[in-house]
Each structure stands twice: as structure tokens, then as C-alpha cells.
Design an enzyme around this catalytic site. Structure first.
Site, mmCIF file in Angstrom:
data_model
loop_
_atom_site.group_PDB
_atom_site.id
_atom_site.type_symbol
_atom_site.label_atom_id
_atom_site.label_comp_id
_atom_site.label_asym_id
_atom_site.label_seq_id
_atom_site.Cartn_x
_atom_site.Cartn_y
_atom_site.Cartn_z
ATOM 1 C CB SER A 71 7.163 19.230 -3.644
ATOM 2 O OG SER A 71 6.621 20.380 -4.269
ATOM 3 N N GLY A 109 3.404 16.832 -4.021
ATOM 4 C CA GLY A 109 2.130 16.701 -4.704
ATOM 5 C C GLY A 109 0.929 16.967 -3.822
ATOM 6 C CG ASN A 137 0.723 20.828 -5.409
ATOM 7 O OD1 ASN A 137 1.349 21.032 -6.434
ATOM 8 N ND2 ASN A 137 1.255 20.217 -4.376
ATOM 9 C CG ASP A 220 10.929 22.014 -11.281
ATOM 10 O OD1 ASP A 220 11.529 23.026 -10.876
ATOM 11 O OD2 ASP A 220 10.500 21.126 -10.508
ATOM 12 C CG HIS A 223 10.058 21.551 -7.091
ATOM 13 N ND1 HIS A 223 9.510 21.185 -8.293
ATOM 14 C CD2 HIS A 223 9.156 21.208 -6.136
ATOM 15 C CE1 HIS A 223 8.330 20.629 -8.096
ATOM 16 N NE2 HIS A 223 8.088 20.646 -6.790
#
Length: 245
Positions: A71, A109, A137, A220, A223
Site C-alpha cells: 500500500s 495488503g 505487512n 491511521d 499510510h
């Protein structure tokens, strides 16, 4: 570069092309997209992307830089894909008159295992510079470090096998302290060790001057915002510049 400008360049000279690979992944990871923001790619859509890649290779006269990541590369949460660092790199290259087309192959993801599984068809096009940005991730999931290292090595091997002349740039990544000191230390070491072993160019830390800075990240806290992405592009360019020049 604004969207209208990129569209104009695409149809007039086939110069700026950004291919965003959209899959539906049901992940609860912090770097995953929400279900409402991701579309499932059907076999027909996948074929369209592959055919577009073939078109780039056949009709383009420029060299290709492929940004292969999660991402952070895909530009998750941004209003405009042109604000993601691959598009910013394209603008920089164009301003310098360097004949390169940047392809955004980021998938929100994505893990190293996921990247390993899709690398084959991504390499159906000729790639001159391959920027590998995966692993965050894995770390947030607590994936065994041996697995992360093995998957990254497999991706590197696949790129080299397809074209030994492709220049590979590996983006280093770090984890927040809550993952535990031993795990985060060993995780951070994976990237320079792989770079040294495979004689790759290394971006020491992709999120340098962005990670942990609230003003440069979305709600969040993970990001990057459009401003944060500009700094990511700067971090990548610090290494990419000597490769393309």
C-alpha cells in the site's frame, strides 16, 4: 503531475503510464485496504492489465521502472494516484528529460508471499529497473523472519532469471517498537543483508522522515499523506538517480 496532464501525455506520447493492480484481499493488517476501497480483479481484468503491459513494451521507446510493493507504493488512502511516489518519480524523470516510464505495481495488503506468487506475470513485460518494496505487512503480522527473507530472495531470483540486466533496488523497512526489540532488530537487518548478498542498491529506510510523524501520515498513523509521499519519492530518488543517470 496532475491527472489531466498524465492522461494527455499517455495519449500523445505513451510516456506516462501508471498501472495500479487492484485485488480484493481480506486482511485485517494495518497496511491493508478496507473492503469498500478494493475491487476484486476478475480474470478478464487481469488479462486487460497484462495486455496493457505488452502494449507498453511493444510501443514504448522508453525504459521501464517497475515499483513492486504494497500500500505504500499503491498510494492507499490518497485522493489521487498521481500523489503516490511512483507518479512523483515519473514527474522528476520527465523534468530531467530522462526516457523512463514508471509503472505502479503496488498492491495494498501485499505480503512477501503474495508478491512471490504474482511476480511471474508481472515480469511478462520488460523491466529495466525493479524497485522492490515489500515486508512491512509480514512484520506487522509477525511472520517468521526466515519466511520473509526466503520470499524476498525468491522475488529477486525471479527478476534476475527473467533478465539478468535488470537493476534491482531494495527498499528497507523498519517496524514500530511494540513488535519486540529482538524481532524488529532482526527484521531491519534482512534488507541490508539481502542487498549485500545480491549486490543490490538499497534504500536504507523508505519511510525515513515520514514514519511516526503525525502530520505526514493519514488518520491511521501509518499510510503517508500526499506530502508524506513526496518525501518517500525523495528517499527513493536518492538511490534511483544514480541508477537512471
Amino acid at each position: 503531475m496532475k491527472s489531466k496532464q498524465m492522461v494527455s501525455n499517455l495519449y500523445s506520447g505513451n510516456r506516462q503510464i501508471s498501472l495500479k493492480f487492484c485485488y480484493f484481499l481480506v486482511f485485517s493488517l494495518l497496511l491493508s485496504c478496507g473492503e469498500n476501497n478494493v475491487k476484486k480483479v476478475t480474470s478478464t481484468q487481469k488479462e486487460t492489465v497484462e495486455n496493457s503491459s505488452d502494449t507498453i513494451q511493444e510501443s514504448g521507446t522508453t525504459k521501464t521502472i517497475l515499483c513492486f510493493g504494497d500500500s505504500l507504493t499503491a498510494g492507499y488512502g490518497l485522493d489521487d494516484i498521481d500523489d503516490a511516489y511512483p507518479a512523483i518519480l515519473q514527474s522528476r524523470l520527465d523534468s530531467l528529460g530522462l526516457q523512463y516510464t514508471v509503472i505502479n505495481s503496488g498492491l495494498s495488503g501485499e505480503t512477501t508471499a503474495g508478491g512471490r506468487s504474482r511476480i511471474g506475470w508481472v515480469l511478462n513485460q520488460k523491466v529495466d529497473v525493479f524497485i522492490l518494496e515489500l515486508g512491512a505487512n509480514d512484520g506487522l503480522r509477525g511472520v517468521p523472519l526466515t519466511e520473509t527473507r526466503e520470499n524476498l530472495q525468491a522475488i529477486i531470483d525471479a527478476v534476475r532469471s527473467k533478465n539478468p540486466e535488470t537493476k534491482i533496488i531494495l527498499a528497507g523497512m523498519q517496524l514500530p517498537p511494540n513488535m519486540g526489540p529482538e524481532y524488529i532488530t532482526e527484521f531491519r537487518a534482512i534488507f541490508p543483508e539481502l542487498a549485500q548478498k545480491n549486490k543490490l542498491e538499497l534504500i536504507p529506510f523508505l519511510l525515513k522522515d515520514v514514519g511516526g510523524i503525525a502530520a505526514l501520515n493519514q488518520a491511521d498513523g501509518i499510510h503517508p499523506t500526499a506530502e508524506g509521499q513526496k518525501i518517500l519519492a525523495k528517499n527513493v530518488w536518492a538511490v534511483l538517480e544514480k541508477v537512471v543517470k
